[in-house]
Design an enzyme around this catalytic site. Structure first.
Site, mmCIF file in Angstrom:
data_model
loop_
_atom_site.group_PDB
_atom_site.id
_atom_site.type_symbol
_atom_site.label_atom_id
_atom_site.label_comp_id
_atom_site.label_asym_id
_atom_site.label_seq_id
_atom_site.Cartn_x
_atom_site.Cartn_y
_atom_site.Cartn_z
ATOM 1 C CE1 TYR A 159 -54.402 79.418 109.808
ATOM 2 C CE2 TYR A 159 -54.871 78.342 111.908
ATOM 3 C CZ TYR A 159 -54.358 78.296 110.629
ATOM 4 O OH TYR A 159 -53.798 77.133 110.158
ATOM 5 N N GLY A 160 -56.189 84.393 114.067
ATOM 6 C CA GLY A 160 -56.695 85.722 114.374
ATOM 7 C C GLY A 160 -55.567 86.678 114.733
ATOM 8 N N GLY A 162 -53.993 69.912 109.965
ATOM 9 C CA GLY A 162 -53.844 69.213 108.693
ATOM 10 C C GLY A 162 -53.753 70.149 107.508
ATOM 11 C CB VAL A 182 -51.971 87.350 128.471
ATOM 12 C CG1 VAL A 182 -52.974 88.320 129.075
ATOM 13 C CG2 VAL A 182 -51.008 88.076 127.542
ATOM 14 C CD GLU A 238 -60.253 65.971 108.111
ATOM 15 O OE1 GLU A 238 -59.107 65.611 108.431
ATOM 16 O OE2 GLU A 238 -60.645 67.143 108.177
ATOM 17 C CG HIS A 248 -62.322 71.545 113.839
ATOM 18 N ND1 HIS A 248 -63.010 70.909 112.826
ATOM 19 C CD2 HIS A 248 -61.012 71.414 113.531
ATOM 20 C CE1 HIS A 248 -62.151 70.411 111.941
ATOM 21 N NE2 HIS A 248 -60.927 70.695 112.351
ATOM 22 C CG ASN A 282 -61.645 70.871 107.684
ATOM 23 O OD1 ASN A 282 -62.466 70.603 106.815
ATOM 24 N ND2 ASN A 282 -60.895 69.964 108.228
HETATM 25 P P1 FAE Z 1 -55.189 79.285 117.663
HETATM 26 O O1 FAE Z 1 -54.660 78.951 116.319
HETATM 27 O O2 FAE Z 1 -55.513 78.181 118.602
HETATM 28 O O3 FAE Z 1 -54.130 80.274 118.348
HETATM 29 C C1 FAE Z 1 -54.241 80.705 119.668
HETATM 30 C C2 FAE Z 1 -52.844 80.913 120.236
HETATM 31 O O4 FAE Z 1 -52.940 81.604 121.482
HETATM 32 C C3 FAE Z 1 -52.101 79.622 120.533
HETATM 33 O O5 FAE Z 1 -50.836 79.654 119.919
HETATM 34 C C4 FAE Z 1 -51.994 79.607 122.071
HETATM 35 O O6 FAE Z 1 -50.819 78.968 122.538
HETATM 36 C C5 FAE Z 1 -52.023 81.062 122.404
HETATM 37 N N1 FAE Z 1 -52.509 81.350 123.762
HETATM 38 C C6 FAE Z 1 -53.563 80.794 124.399
HETATM 39 N N2 FAE Z 1 -53.755 81.335 125.621
HETATM 40 C C7 FAE Z 1 -52.764 82.287 125.758
HETATM 41 C C8 FAE Z 1 -52.425 83.176 126.802
HETATM 42 N N3 FAE Z 1 -53.143 83.235 127.938
HETATM 43 N N4 FAE Z 1 -51.350 83.983 126.642
HETATM 44 C C9 FAE Z 1 -50.632 83.926 125.479
HETATM 45 N N5 FAE Z 1 -50.925 83.093 124.455
HETATM 46 C C10 FAE Z 1 -51.985 82.278 124.589
HETATM 47 O O7 FAE Z 1 -56.512 80.176 117.565
HETATM 48 N N6 FAE Z 1 -58.595 73.577 110.958
HETATM 49 C C11 FAE Z 1 -58.752 73.615 109.619
HETATM 50 O O8 FAE Z 1 -59.378 74.542 109.094
HETATM 51 N N7 FAE Z 1 -58.213 72.624 108.831
HETATM 52 C C12 FAE Z 1 -57.525 71.567 109.355
HETATM 53 O O9 FAE Z 1 -57.038 70.707 108.608
HETATM 54 C C13 FAE Z 1 -57.400 71.498 110.771
HETATM 55 N N8 FAE Z 1 -56.770 70.431 111.347
HETATM 56 C C14 FAE Z 1 -56.557 70.454 112.714
HETATM 57 C C15 FAE Z 1 -55.822 69.419 113.292
HETATM 58 C C16 FAE Z 1 -55.510 69.473 114.659
HETATM 59 C C17 FAE Z 1 -54.740 68.357 115.290
HETATM 60 C C18 FAE Z 1 -55.920 70.590 115.438
HETATM 61 C C19 FAE Z 1 -55.584 70.683 116.904
HETATM 62 C C20 FAE Z 1 -56.654 71.602 114.865
HETATM 63 C C21 FAE Z 1 -56.983 71.547 113.513
HETATM 64 N N9 FAE Z 1 -57.713 72.575 112.901
HETATM 65 C C22 FAE Z 1 -57.913 72.567 111.548
HETATM 66 C C23 FAE Z 1 -58.271 73.701 113.692
HETATM 67 C C24 FAE Z 1 -57.476 75.001 113.551
HETATM 68 O O10 FAE Z 1 -56.104 74.771 113.773
HETATM 69 C C25 FAE Z 1 -58.032 76.018 114.569
HETATM 70 O O11 FAE Z 1 -59.403 76.222 114.275
HETATM 71 C C26 FAE Z 1 -57.291 77.346 114.519
HETATM 72 O O12 FAE Z 1 -55.923 77.185 114.807
HETATM 73 C C27 FAE Z 1 -57.903 78.347 115.504
HETATM 74 O O13 FAE Z 1 -57.341 79.618 115.236
HETATM 75 P P2 FAE Z 1 -57.362 80.747 116.335
HETATM 76 O O14 FAE Z 1 -56.697 81.947 115.762
HETATM 77 O O15 FAE Z 1 -58.748 80.888 116.860
#
Ligand code: FAE
Length: 536
Positions: A54-55, A153, A283, A392, A477, A515
């Site tokens: 997201y970020g 989700g 990275v 939920e 989360h 969430n």
């Molecule tokens: P994120 O989406 O985790 O993205 C970080 C990215 O950086 C990933 O693609 C990594 O592979 C990549 N990365 C990491 N280290 C490196 C590196 N060294 N070099 C290059 N790339 C790298 O971060 N949240 C909701 O609000 N509603 C939901 O229904 C919900 N359900 C969920 C269900 C599951 C099973 C899971 C696992 C999470 C769920 N979440 C939900 C949480 C939500 O997906 C999570 O808070 C966000 O994805 C976090 O966003 P960020 O941008 O922080």
């Protein structure tokens, strides 16, 4: 399947539909990935973004719209090429090589059924879901272009405004609720289920049972918006399109209805022509470059996880968007190993699990939850003010009648952990302890003890082990580790190093009361607007 089902038949049914009994074989192996044009060694770029969740996606879109060329570096796969079965992602009933990040055995969040372990062997592959194990907690995260949006989700929840000051105390709530939450919801494509359709469809029988039980115990029941395309789901139920949410597609990716970041922010970012993406690039180091800017070391991976090349590029600005865990791990390492020694003492601190805890309840035979369950949750029980829990009503899409109600609770757990760099082991560690989940269990019990007592029902003890009620070993989360206005300034700048920023869930101090991804997106929208206006 009738109500007079024998235990033996029940187990056999569960085995075949969950598809996870020992001895079954996963799909043999991956198809060859499409060629991409990754970042070349020695490149110089204006902006490099680490991670495409997201970020990272918000930063990429807004910078590109402001006329800045952006390079997005993502350790996971592109997820744009179907496998031999014609599908990009596998479903929860038949996890194959695509399911997990570099594991030889699945590690399902709900890893038992009727007391039997359901994990299975899989080929090691750069799959979409990482179950990253720390000493006291397993942290589930998405891996690939789109980050967590690939596996989550899609529940898109804006926190209640009265809770916001506790979530991000240094942020102006008025601006967030007037400008950035609406902008985030629009950018993500958030929508709500048609209440009339909800009342009649088989696939939300489980949610209606959840509502009935919540309301009979006097708890506020709320519909929850989602980024799933609700029209598509109605067509799935009508049998006119390929099933996706109704075919158990969620945890290991969704092939159709879910509007992941690939379909929203990232599609718009790529359409600007200013955003390049390097999948399977990780990275490992960021340090000041002698001629200005930052030297970024990147490992290129193949789909077995092996490093096939190491590249060094220079970026004028670097945005850390590797997720709470990824960004925190990188920053504690870079501070401790002398690459970025002047990062402040707040780096690594303030990490929380958003109070996640899971449980199931065993319903009476007259309260079936349905053999067809949409994998996309659409509602919750809000007992935050009185009991510190928002639960939920989650699906259990096994394909058979389980008579189970399943819940993921987000609770107001006050415990916070810290990432530190273990030089001897060469890795980052997290101080979270399993016992720190006890406040979460107590808060979840404020809902479910009452419902059980009212309904004359009991907790399921067969979903997380042999006679284990609480799923207290995990979080979906992760939040914090580079907290806003502590590790960074109030807009995510790492002030000791001009041009370095944090722009993901690492900024949020451990809990969002609901969430988290809408809040992560809205905060990124707020911060990038300020950064573009004042720094570029
Ligand atoms: P994120 O989406 O985790 O993205 C970080 C990215 O950086 C990933 O693609 C990594 O592979 C990549 N990365 C990491 N280290 C490196 C590196 N060294 N070099 C290059 N790339 C790298 O971060 N949240 C909701 O609000 N509603 C939901 O229904 C919900 N359900 C969920 C269900 C599951 C099973 C899971 C696992 C999470 C769920 N979440 C939900 C949480 C939500 O997906 C999570 O808070 C966000 O994805 C976090 O966003 P960020 O941008 O922080």
């Amino acid at each position: 399947m009738g109500h007079d089902i024998s235990r033996r038949g029940f187990i056999a049914g569960a085995g075949s539909v969950i598809g996870a009994v020992a001895g079954q074989h996963a799909l043999a192996g991956p198809a060859t990935a499409a060629p991409t044009a990754p970042i070349p060694d020695g490149a110089r770029v204006p902006v490099l973004i680490v991670g495409s969740g997201y970020g990272g996606s918000v930063a990429a879109l807004r910078l590109a719209q402001a006329g800045v060329d952006v390079h997005l570096v993502e350790m996971g796969m592109a997820w744009d090429t179907p496998g031999s079965d014609g599908k990009i992602f596998c479903n929860t009933r038949e996890p194959d090589y695509r399911s997990y990040w570099l594991r030889t055995r699945t590690k399902a969040p709900l890893n038992y059924f009727l007391g039997f372990p359901i994990d299975r062997d899989i080929p090691r592959h750069t799959g979409v879901l990482d179950a990253e194990e720390f000493a006291g907690i397993t942290v589930y995260q998405g891996r690939g272009v789109g980050g967590g949006s690939l596996v989550n989700g899609g529940m898109a929840v804006t926190p209640r405004r009265e809770n916001f000051p506790a979530i991000l105390p240094s942020v102006n709530a008025g601006e967030m609720y007037d400008v950035y939450y609406p902008r985030a919801n629009a950018g993500l494509g958030v929508g709500t289920i048609d209440p009339a359709w909800f009342e009649g469809t088989d696939c939300y029988q489980y949610a209606r049972v959840g509502r009935k039980h919540a309301q009979r115990s006097g708890f506020p029941f709320v519909f929850v918006p989602d980024v799933y395309d609700w029209d598509y789901m109605e067509q799935e139920a009508a049998g006119t399109v390929t099933k996706s949410a109704l075919a158990g597609e969620i945890l290991y990716g969704n092939n159709h209805g879910k509007k992941s970041l690939q379909k929203t922010y990232l599609a718009r970012a790529k359409a600007t022509g200013r955003v390049a993406v390097s999948p399977l690039h990780r990275v490992t180091t960021v340090a000041p470059a002698s001629g200005g800017g930052y030297r970024v070391v990147i490992e290129q991976l193949d789909t077995t996880g092996a490093v096939t090349a190491t590249k060094s590029v220079t970026a004028d600005r670097v945005f850390f968007a590797a997720g709470s865990v990824g960004t925190s791990k990188l920053l504690v390492k870079l501070k401790a190993t002398g690459a970025l020694p002047n990062l402040n003492g707040e780096i690594g601190k303030g990490w929380g699990d958003n109070g996640n805890v899971m449980c199931g309840r065993a319903n009476h035979l007259w309260d079936p939850t349905g053999s067809l369950q949409s994998a996309i949750p659409c509602c919750g029980i809000d007992n935050w003010a009185a009991g510190g829990a928002f639960a939920e009503v989650a699906p259990l899409p096994t394909g058979i009648e389980t008579f189970a109600s399943f819940y993921l609770s987000i609770t107001n757990n006050p415990n916070r952990a810290q990432f530190t760099w273990n030089a001897a082991a060469g890795k980052a560690e997290l101080s979270w302890q399993t016992a720190w989940k006890q406040p979460s269990i107590d808060m979840a019990k404020s809902i479910f003890d009452k419902i059980n007592s009212k309904e004359g029902t009991i907790y399921r003890t067969d979903l997380f082990g042999v006679y284990k009620v609480w799923g207290d070993h995990l979080t979906y989360h992760p939040l914090g580790g580079a907290v806003l206005n502590k590790a960074t300034d109030n807009y995510g700048r790492l002030t000791a190093y001009p041009g370095l920023y944090v722009i993901d869930g690492a900024l949020i101090p451990g809990n969002t009361s609901v969430n988290p991804f809408v809040t992560i997106t809205a905060l990124a929208e707020r911060n990038i607007e300020k950064i573009i206006a004042t720094d570029l």
